[in-house]
Design a protein around this motif. Structure first.
Motif, mmCIF file in Angstrom:
data_model
loop_
_atom_site.group_PDB
_atom_site.id
_atom_site.type_symbol
_atom_site.label_atom_id
_atom_site.label_comp_id
_atom_site.label_asym_id
_atom_site.label_seq_id
_atom_site.Cartn_x
_atom_site.Cartn_y
_atom_site.Cartn_z
ATOM 1 N N SER A 1 53.193 30.750 78.659
ATOM 2 C CA SER A 1 52.962 29.439 78.828
ATOM 3 C C SER A 1 53.370 28.605 77.466
ATOM 4 N N THR A 2 53.161 27.298 77.644
ATOM 5 C CA THR A 2 53.585 26.641 76.410
ATOM 6 C C THR A 2 52.373 25.863 75.761
ATOM 7 N N GLY A 3 52.385 25.924 74.699
ATOM 8 C CA GLY A 3 51.173 25.030 73.924
ATOM 9 C C GLY A 3 51.106 23.473 74.025
ATOM 10 N N GLY A 4 50.090 23.087 73.718
ATOM 11 C CA GLY A 4 49.727 21.608 73.914
ATOM 12 C C GLY A 4 49.094 21.027 72.700
ATOM 13 N N THR A 5 49.801 20.218 71.895
ATOM 14 C CA THR A 5 48.799 19.630 70.637
ATOM 15 C C THR A 5 47.916 18.637 71.286
ATOM 16 N N PRO A 6 46.783 18.641 70.314
ATOM 17 C CA PRO A 6 45.573 18.041 70.767
ATOM 18 C C PRO A 6 45.951 16.466 70.295
ATOM 19 N N PRO A 7 45.415 15.404 70.947
ATOM 20 C CA PRO A 7 45.954 13.958 70.415
ATOM 21 C C PRO A 7 45.786 13.896 68.912
ATOM 22 N N LEU B 1 40.626 22.393 69.646
ATOM 23 C CA LEU B 1 40.960 23.482 70.475
ATOM 24 C C LEU B 1 40.813 23.330 71.753
ATOM 25 N N ASP B 2 39.339 22.894 72.119
ATOM 26 C CA ASP B 2 39.083 22.632 73.536
ATOM 27 C C ASP B 2 40.263 21.461 74.130
ATOM 28 N N ASN B 3 40.751 20.704 73.372
ATOM 29 C CA ASN B 3 41.507 19.702 74.050
ATOM 30 C C ASN B 3 42.931 20.014 73.773
ATOM 31 N N SER B 4 43.666 21.297 73.840
ATOM 32 C CA SER B 4 44.633 21.710 73.653
ATOM 33 C C SER B 4 44.858 22.948 74.608
#
Length: 286
Positions: A225-231, A267-270
């Motif tokens: 999977s790819t990561g996702g930076t929190p806003p 972390l919970d939003n990434s």
């Protein structure tokens, strides 16, 4: 910070706050979208080099404006020793103190002094904040700066930069060796993972082999999977103690530290993963 070494005759010791004051000129990125942008990531630690820039249009929050020849001093995590002088106008992160050129001291002399280990130690010990330590001008302004006559300041800078140029040449040679070592390492890894490294052993022990090699696709060897930076506009997401790994933090398979840290809320939003994962940069250099 008082100097433990007596200063030469004709020199004076002056606190930083009597030499320069930080710029207070702020700008919204939308008001000058094409301005060059300098963040802490664009200043190389310990070398005073600027290693790139962005544009104001790629940022969100209020920035500090600087002019060519200003000293940029990274006040966030001052132990990283990020100090530089740009040769262009632009805007920078508010985690950078901007000292415009001053008639009170040669700018390059002052920049070199601010990058000394004594100043790094002083700023680090004067920092506040456990997770995101910062110094500030009120504390940094107490620094006692040894100031020689202006002509001598310039002679010091000229001599110092000549010596550092020699150092850079040596560094360039070492970088070439490092690049060669990286190529060798990759060649050995390639030979090992293709079977060439142990080909002779297999020929000698062929009767003992019970299994054969298989060619598999990465997608069949685990969950990817790819990561996702929190806003980033939510500052509390980047005010924690959880290391946030970016591609620049990957160094030959080793992560010594990370430039950023996030909170549990961030972390919970990434889409971040925490333990036991393989990390592969999605940006490649050819």
């Amino acid at each position: 910070m008082e100097s433990e070494t007596p200063i030469p005759e004709g020199w004076v010791s002056v606190p930083l706050n009597q030499l320069v004051s930080p710029s207070t000129e702020k700008v919204e990125p939308a008001d000058d979208p094409d301005a060059f942008y300098i963040g802490l990531e664009h200043i190389e630690p310990n070398t005073t080099r600027i290693v790139g820039h962005g544009f104001a249009r790629d940022t969100k929050s209020t920035k500090t404006r600087f002019i060519s020849g200003s000293i940029l001093y990274g006040k966030l995590r001052p132990y990283l020793n990020k100090v530089s002088i740009p040769d262009f106008d632009g805007v920078c992160s508010t985690d950078i103190l901007v000292f415009p050129p001053s008639d009170a001291a040669d700018t390059r002399y002052l920049m070199r002094f601010l990058s000394t280990s004594a100043v790094v130690d002083f700023a680090t010990h004067q920092s506040s904040g456990m997770e995101l330590p910062r110094t500030n001008y009120l504390k940094l302004g107490q620094l006692q700066i040894p100031i020689p006559p202006l002509a001598e300041q310039r002679r010091i800078v000229a001599r110092l930069e000549a010596l550092l140029a020699d150092t850079d040449q040596v560094r360039g040679r070492l970088d070439a060796v490092e690049e060669a070592m990286q190529r060798f390492r990759q060649a050995v890894l390639g030979a090992a993972c293709s079977g060439r490294l142990t080909e002779g052993w297999r020929e000698e022990h062929i009767v003992l082999q019970e299994t054969s090699w298989e060619l598999s696709k990465l997608q069949d060897m685990g969950n990817w999977s790819t990561g996702g930076t929190p806003p980033r506009q939510i500052k509390s997401f980047f005010a924690g103690n959880i290391p946030w790994v970016k591609s620049g933090d990957l160094n030959d398979g080793v992560i010594a530290d990370t430039e950023e840290r996030i909170s549990k809320e961030g972390l919970d939003n990434s889409n971040a993963k925490i333990l036991g994962d393989y990390l592969i940069s999605a940006t490649f250099k050819y």
